[in-house]
Enzyme design. Structure first.
Site, PDB file in Angstrom:
ATOM      1  N   GLU A   1      10.223  -9.003   5.296  1.00  0.00           N
ATOM      2  CA  GLU A   1      11.134 -10.062   5.373  1.00  0.00           C
ATOM      3  C   GLU A   1      12.483  -8.865   5.586  1.00  0.00           C
ATOM      4  OE1 GLU A   1      10.576 -12.117   1.816  1.00  0.00           O
ATOM      5  OE2 GLU A   1       8.844 -12.795   2.474  1.00  0.00           O
TER       6      GLU A   1
ATOM      7  N   GLU B   1      -0.118 -15.966   6.091  1.00  0.00           N
ATOM      8  CA  GLU B   1       0.744 -16.679   4.393  1.00  0.00           C
ATOM      9  C   GLU B   1       0.494 -18.159   5.022  1.00  0.00           C
ATOM     10  OE1 GLU B   1       3.952 -15.105   2.519  1.00  0.00           O
ATOM     11  OE2 GLU B   1       3.483 -12.484   3.170  1.00  0.00           O
TER      12      GLU B   1
HETATM   13  O1  9MR Z   1       2.515 -14.901  -3.720  1.00  0.00           O
HETATM   14  C1  9MR Z   1       2.814 -14.438  -4.498  1.00  0.00           C
HETATM   15  C2  9MR Z   1       3.329 -14.375  -5.686  1.00  0.00           C
HETATM   16  O2  9MR Z   1       2.503 -14.127  -6.599  1.00  0.00           O
HETATM   17  C3  9MR Z   1       4.045 -12.710  -6.595  1.00  0.00           C
HETATM   18  O3  9MR Z   1       4.512 -13.115  -7.917  1.00  0.00           O
HETATM   19  C4  9MR Z   1       5.671 -12.740  -5.723  1.00  0.00           C
HETATM   20  C5  9MR Z   1       6.233 -11.762  -6.346  1.00  0.00           C
HETATM   21  O4  9MR Z   1       5.848 -10.964  -5.869  1.00  0.00           O
HETATM   22  O5  9MR Z   1       5.352 -12.784  -4.220  1.00  0.00           O
HETATM   23  C6  9MR Z   1       4.444 -13.487  -4.073  1.00  0.00           C
HETATM   24  O6  9MR Z   1       4.098 -13.546  -2.630  1.00  0.00           O
HETATM   25  C7  9MR Z   1       5.388 -13.579  -1.630  1.00  0.00           C
HETATM   26  C8  9MR Z   1       4.666 -11.962  -0.180  1.00  0.00           C
HETATM   27  O7  9MR Z   1       4.415 -11.228  -0.468  1.00  0.00           O
HETATM   28  C9  9MR Z   1       5.989 -12.238   1.149  1.00  0.00           C
HETATM   29  N1  9MR Z   1       5.787 -13.599   0.952  1.00  0.00           N
HETATM   30  C10 9MR Z   1       6.034 -14.375   0.365  1.00  0.00           C
HETATM   31  C11 9MR Z   1       5.475 -15.045  -0.684  1.00  0.00           C
HETATM   32  C12 9MR Z   1       5.333 -15.816  -1.836  1.00  0.00           C
HETATM   33  O8  9MR Z   1       5.407 -17.300  -1.226  1.00  0.00           O
END
Ligand code: 9MR
Length: 434
Positions: A152, A263
């Site tokens: 990102e 994802e």
């Molecule tokens: O789903 C993930 C959540 O459990 C975490 O708390 C959060 C922060 O680390 O990240 C979420 O995952 C993200 C991913 O790493 C990057 N793309 C967006 C995801 C969440 O929608």
């Protein structure tokens, strides 16, 4: 039940086909084989909740730890690497013969406080990146399928995210630096750039594309690109334009990159209605079609598998039911619909209509895949004549050289010329005066 993702059956059909009526056009086409990587992101609960474990291992041959491999969990204190949780999740995946997507090395999210508090200083940040990537990549060398090296970097308008502390300290060069260091400590594991949408040909994807081209030209090793595909269904949102997304995927594939859908989920805005559930089914199905259409697409990973452990960011607090399984781990109709796309893909393509005028034969095909076409081979065995063609639309027009009984074989192909799925055969009698 683990869905059958192998494409071995396709090889068999292909060799029969080669043995019988194959022509020069088809010989030019290369065939893809092997297994599709399909799986899910996993949470730590996978270590304790046995029903969840069964669900994950039953569905996946690849998994992504959703948070345990992130900076804040591994290096909470500078220089102290704590792999306790991450190692357990990775061991679970390995013990169950699932590949692992390493997510993620350099991201502005999930940072420990000490990184956020650092002065905006290029050398300091370079040191931090070096130490973190060295520590994590060396620890898991040989154990993960790929790393999301940078996650990102861009906002939806295609600008580099100015809140990103790496960018603030080092400018755009942090992206190149991250890939170079990851390669230095593991020259084997695939290195990915991963990002969210919009996923068509947009300002954002243009910016990502230009950056990747620039880095590849400089000789930086980038092996793949991840498209997150967190989709949403609500009243005011148009369905993503998958034809446009397919064109975008294709241009990245043509750089030689492996593509992962990393994802995938489709959240529904509350109140959830039957109408919105139908749209969710369509969105998941289109994603799977897209995945099956582009030979460079090697992995399809959902962001969670059961609504029980669904995670919503702040912007999605008003959404629900994003997963393929409900909170009691039962497959939802959307699960069956996605699997039916895989099944359809393994079956011959459907001929909607066939007509003959004189020696001209027309087939109207029901097109299932994006950016794909058909290879056609038409043979008159007794007279030993044959004709071949390739078309890039769902209408096939082909002319028989002479009257006779022709065996027509129609094979779906990707834009690369690779075979996709299995062919349909059709016998047709051409008699001038038809
Ligand atoms: O789903 C993930 C959540 O459990 C975490 O708390 C959060 C922060 O680390 O990240 C979420 O995952 C993200 C991913 O790493 C990057 N793309 C967006 C995801 C969440 O929608």
């Amino acid at each position: 039940m683990k869905p059958d993702f192998s494409t071995e059956g396709l090889d068999r059909v292909r060799s029969l086909f080669f043995g019988s009526i194959l022509c020069i056009v088809l010989l030019c086409c290369s065939a893809e084989s092997g297994s599709l990587l399909i799986g899910t992101a996993i949470n730590r609960q996978v270590l304790t909740d046995t029903s969840y474990q069964r669900l994950v291992t039953g569905f996946s041959n690849i998994v992504t730890p959703a948070y345990d491999l992130k900076f804040k969990h591994i290096q909470k204190i500078r220089g102290v690497f704590d792999f306790t949780h991450a190692d357990k999740v990775v061991a679970y995946a390995r013990d169950n013969h699932m590949a692992i997507r390493g997510h993620t090395l350099i991201w502005h999210g999930a940072l420990p406080d000490w990184v956020v508090a650092l002065p905006v200083h290029a050398d300091t940040m370079r040191r931090v990146m070096f130490e973190h990537i060295e520590g994590v990549v060396s620890h898991y060398r040989g154990n993960v399928y790929c790393w999301d090296v940078v996650n990102e970097a861009f906002d939806t308008e295609g600008n580099l995210n100015v809140k990103n502390p790496y960018f603030r300290a080092m400018g755009k060069s942090y992206i190149e630096y991250a890939f170079r260091i990851a390669d230095q400590f593991d020259s084997e594991t695939k290195l990915f750039y991963n990002d969210y949408g919009p996923y068509g040909i947009t300002k954002k994807s243009d910016a990502v594309y230009a950056t990747i081209c620039e880095l590849l030209d400089k000789g930086v090793r980038i092996d793949g690109i991840g498209f997150q595909m967190h989709l949403r269904i609500d009243e005011n949102r148009e369905m993503e334009k998958f034809t446009d997304i397919a064109r975008n995927f294709k241009r990245f594939a043509m750089l030689g990159l492996e593509i992962h859908i990393t994802e995938a989920d489709v959240s529904i805005s509350k109140p959830v209605t039957p109408e919105k559930r139908k749209l969710q089914i369509r969105a998941y199905q289109e994603m799977m079609r897209l995945f099956l259409s582009i030979p460079a697409c090697k992995a399809f990973v959902t962001w969670g598998l059961t609504d029980k452990y669904a995670w919503f960011p702040e912007s999605r607090k008003n959404y629900a039911e994003p997963s393929l399984f409900d909170s009691l781990y039962k497959p939802k109709p959307v699960y069956d619909s996605v699997m039916s796309v895989i099944e359809q893909f393994k079956k011959p393509p459907v001929i909607e209509n066939m007509s003959i005028r004189g020696k001209q034969i027309a087939f109207i095909m029901r097109t299932l895949l994006y950016e794909s076409g058909y290879a056609i081979h038409m043979a008159e065995r007794e007279k030993g004549i044959s004709v071949s063609d390739v078309v890039w639309s769902d209408t096939i027009l082909i002319e028989a050289p002479r009257n006779g009984v022709y065996e027509v074989c129609i094979w779906p192909i990707a834009y690369t010329g690779s075979f996709l799925g299995v062919p349909v055969t059709y016998t047709v009698q051409v008699k001038e005066g038809n």
